[in-house]
Design a protein around this motif. Structure first.
Motif, PDB file in Angstrom:
ATOM      1  N   ALA A   1     -20.514 -39.265 -65.583  1.00  0.00           N
ATOM      2  CA  ALA A   1     -20.388 -40.723 -65.514  1.00  0.00           C
ATOM      3  C   ALA A   1     -21.135 -41.395 -66.663  1.00  0.00           C
ATOM      4  O   ALA A   1     -20.619 -42.340 -67.269  1.00  0.00           O
ATOM      5  CB  ALA A   1     -20.902 -41.246 -64.176  1.00  0.00           C
ATOM      6  N   THR A   2     -22.328 -40.896 -66.985  1.00  0.00           N
ATOM      7  CA  THR A   2     -23.080 -41.513 -68.089  1.00  0.00           C
ATOM      8  C   THR A   2     -22.351 -41.319 -69.419  1.00  0.00           C
ATOM      9  O   THR A   2     -22.334 -42.226 -70.251  1.00  0.00           O
ATOM     10  CB  THR A   2     -24.521 -40.969 -68.179  1.00  0.00           C
ATOM     11  N   GLN A   3     -21.716 -40.153 -69.588  1.00  0.00           N
ATOM     12  CA  GLN A   3     -20.945 -39.932 -70.820  1.00  0.00           C
ATOM     13  C   GLN A   3     -19.723 -40.858 -70.879  1.00  0.00           C
ATOM     14  O   GLN A   3     -19.387 -41.391 -71.934  1.00  0.00           O
ATOM     15  CB  GLN A   3     -20.510 -38.463 -70.924  1.00  0.00           C
ATOM     16  N   GLU A   4     -19.072 -41.051 -69.742  1.00  0.00           N
ATOM     17  CA  GLU A   4     -17.907 -41.943 -69.693  1.00  0.00           C
ATOM     18  C   GLU A   4     -18.320 -43.392 -69.977  1.00  0.00           C
ATOM     19  O   GLU A   4     -17.583 -44.132 -70.642  1.00  0.00           O
ATOM     20  CB  GLU A   4     -17.214 -41.842 -68.339  1.00  0.00           C
ATOM     21  N   ILE A   5     -19.479 -43.792 -69.499  1.00  0.00           N
ATOM     22  CA  ILE A   5     -19.972 -45.146 -69.754  1.00  0.00           C
ATOM     23  C   ILE A   5     -20.246 -45.330 -71.244  1.00  0.00           C
ATOM     24  O   ILE A   5     -19.873 -46.352 -71.833  1.00  0.00           O
ATOM     25  CB  ILE A   5     -21.226 -45.441 -68.903  1.00  0.00           C
ATOM     26  N   LYS A   6     -20.873 -44.341 -71.854  1.00  0.00           N
ATOM     27  CA  LYS A   6     -21.127 -44.414 -73.299  1.00  0.00           C
ATOM     28  C   LYS A   6     -19.810 -44.561 -74.057  1.00  0.00           C
ATOM     29  O   LYS A   6     -19.693 -45.375 -74.972  1.00  0.00           O
ATOM     30  CB  LYS A   6     -21.864 -43.163 -73.783  1.00  0.00           C
ATOM     31  N   GLY A   7     -18.820 -43.770 -73.662  1.00  0.00           N
ATOM     32  CA  GLY A   7     -17.509 -43.836 -74.319  1.00  0.00           C
ATOM     33  C   GLY A   7     -16.822 -45.170 -74.099  1.00  0.00           C
ATOM     34  O   GLY A   7     -16.210 -45.730 -75.016  1.00  0.00           O
ATOM     35  N   ALA A   8     -16.931 -45.708 -72.896  1.00  0.00           N
ATOM     36  CA  ALA A   8     -16.299 -46.998 -72.582  1.00  0.00           C
ATOM     37  C   ALA A   8     -16.907 -48.120 -73.417  1.00  0.00           C
ATOM     38  O   ALA A   8     -16.233 -49.108 -73.717  1.00  0.00           O
ATOM     39  CB  ALA A   8     -16.452 -47.324 -71.099  1.00  0.00           C
ATOM     40  N   LEU A   9     -18.163 -47.939 -73.795  1.00  0.00           N
ATOM     41  CA  LEU A   9     -18.847 -48.955 -74.609  1.00  0.00           C
ATOM     42  C   LEU A   9     -18.934 -48.522 -76.072  1.00  0.00           C
ATOM     43  O   LEU A   9     -19.812 -48.964 -76.814  1.00  0.00           O
ATOM     44  CB  LEU A   9     -20.231 -49.239 -74.021  1.00  0.00           C
ATOM     45  N   ASN A  10     -18.004 -47.660 -76.470  1.00  0.00           N
ATOM     46  CA  ASN A  10     -17.862 -47.216 -77.865  1.00  0.00           C
ATOM     47  C   ASN A  10     -19.151 -46.650 -78.453  1.00  0.00           C
ATOM     48  O   ASN A  10     -19.462 -46.869 -79.617  1.00  0.00           O
ATOM     49  CB  ASN A  10     -17.327 -48.346 -78.745  1.00  0.00           C
ATOM     50  N   ASP A  11     -19.907 -45.946 -77.628  1.00  0.00           N
ATOM     51  CA  ASP A  11     -21.171 -45.333 -78.043  1.00  0.00           C
ATOM     52  C   ASP A  11     -22.136 -46.325 -78.684  1.00  0.00           C
ATOM     53  O   ASP A  11     -22.949 -45.963 -79.529  1.00  0.00           O
ATOM     54  CB  ASP A  11     -20.923 -44.143 -78.976  1.00  0.00           C
ATOM     55  N   ASN A  12     -22.034 -47.577 -78.272  1.00  0.00           N
ATOM     56  CA  ASN A  12     -22.933 -48.630 -78.746  1.00  0.00           C
ATOM     57  C   ASN A  12     -24.192 -48.605 -77.879  1.00  0.00           C
ATOM     58  O   ASN A  12     -24.177 -49.073 -76.744  1.00  0.00           O
ATOM     59  CB  ASN A  12     -22.236 -49.990 -78.666  1.00  0.00           C
ATOM     60  N   GLU A  13     -25.274 -48.067 -78.427  1.00  0.00           N
ATOM     61  CA  GLU A  13     -26.501 -47.884 -77.649  1.00  0.00           C
ATOM     62  C   GLU A  13     -27.034 -49.197 -77.091  1.00  0.00           C
ATOM     63  O   GLU A  13     -27.545 -49.244 -75.973  1.00  0.00           O
ATOM     64  CB  GLU A  13     -27.577 -47.194 -78.480  1.00  0.00           C
ATOM     65  N   ASN A  14     -26.918 -50.275 -77.853  1.00  0.00           N
ATOM     66  CA  ASN A  14     -27.388 -51.571 -77.349  1.00  0.00           C
ATOM     67  C   ASN A  14     -26.620 -52.014 -76.112  1.00  0.00           C
ATOM     68  O   ASN A  14     -27.162 -52.706 -75.254  1.00  0.00           O
ATOM     69  CB  ASN A  14     -27.272 -52.646 -78.439  1.00  0.00           C
ATOM     70  N   ALA A  15     -25.368 -51.607 -76.014  1.00  0.00           N
ATOM     71  CA  ALA A  15     -24.542 -51.986 -74.866  1.00  0.00           C
ATOM     72  C   ALA A  15     -24.781 -51.075 -73.669  1.00  0.00           C
ATOM     73  O   ALA A  15     -24.889 -51.540 -72.540  1.00  0.00           O
ATOM     74  CB  ALA A  15     -23.067 -51.976 -75.257  1.00  0.00           C
ATOM     75  N   TYR A  16     -24.873 -49.754 -73.914  1.00  0.00           N
ATOM     76  CA  TYR A  16     -24.969 -48.837 -72.770  1.00  0.00           C
ATOM     77  C   TYR A  16     -26.389 -48.547 -72.309  1.00  0.00           C
ATOM     78  O   TYR A  16     -26.608 -48.203 -71.149  1.00  0.00           O
ATOM     79  CB  TYR A  16     -24.215 -47.532 -73.014  1.00  0.00           C
TER      80      TYR A  16
END
Length: 177
Positions: free
Chosen positions: A69-84
């Motif tokens: 789930a954490t990997q999917e969230i990172k992907g959903a937010l385009n690996d934007n660390e500030n977002a995820y």
């Protein structure tokens, strides 16, 4: 709602607030945001449903699905660390010592579905160490048995040797039960 005759007849449709809400709800930006929210929270809902389910034992899947789930969230937010990062910080805070205990990590490592398919499972030192800790709890003081399991049985499992190379064992690796 906003495309119906009822809205047109509604007294709020003519107000400034009504027109503002109408414009907002029909905007592309609003629906893009909704899509992002769904992409972010859908994996979490899946984990929560699994944890709450009475129809199947979930211990061997919780830690792995939370990682997924954490990997999917990172992907959903385009690996934007500030977002995820704020989202993952909340997940970590809420799951810490609840869904990531030694027992959960050991169940993850000992679940063939993850161990043989997820390359990260083999690299998870913390989860691997959980096996040693669990052995100490299950067999306190029996260092011979702990050593037998850790040095003989566990490597056979990890390398799919002997009993772990049987057709039934291999079939269980492919199925998420």
């Amino acid at each position: 709602m906003f495309c119906s005759e009822e809205w047109e007849k509604c007294k709020f449709s003519k107000t400034v607030k009504g027109k503002t809400v109408y414009a907002m709800v029909l905007s592309t930006a609003f629906w893009t945001g909704i899509t992002t929210c769904l992409k972010v929270f859908a994996p979490l809902v899946k984990v929560l449903r699994m944890v709450d389910a009475d129809w199947k034992p979930s211990m061997g899947f919780i830690y792995g699905e939370l990682r997924k789930a954490t990997q999917e969230i990172k992907g959903a937010l385009n690996d934007n660390e500030n977002a995820y990062k704020p989202i993952l910080d909340i997940i970590k805070e809420k799951s810490s010592k609840r869904l990531d205990t030694c027992l959960h990590m050991a169940a993850y490592i000992l679940n063939p579905y993850y161990y043989y398919h997820d390359p990260l499972a083999k690299l998870d030192v913390e989860a691997d160490d959980s096996i040693v800790e669990i052995l100490g709890v299950l067999f306190p003081g029996d260092y011979e048995l702990q050593n037998q399991i850790n040095m003989v049985e566990l490597p056979m499992y990890k390398n799919k040797l002997e009993k772990f190379d049987r057709p039934i064992a291999i079939k269980s690796c492919a199925v998420k039960q």
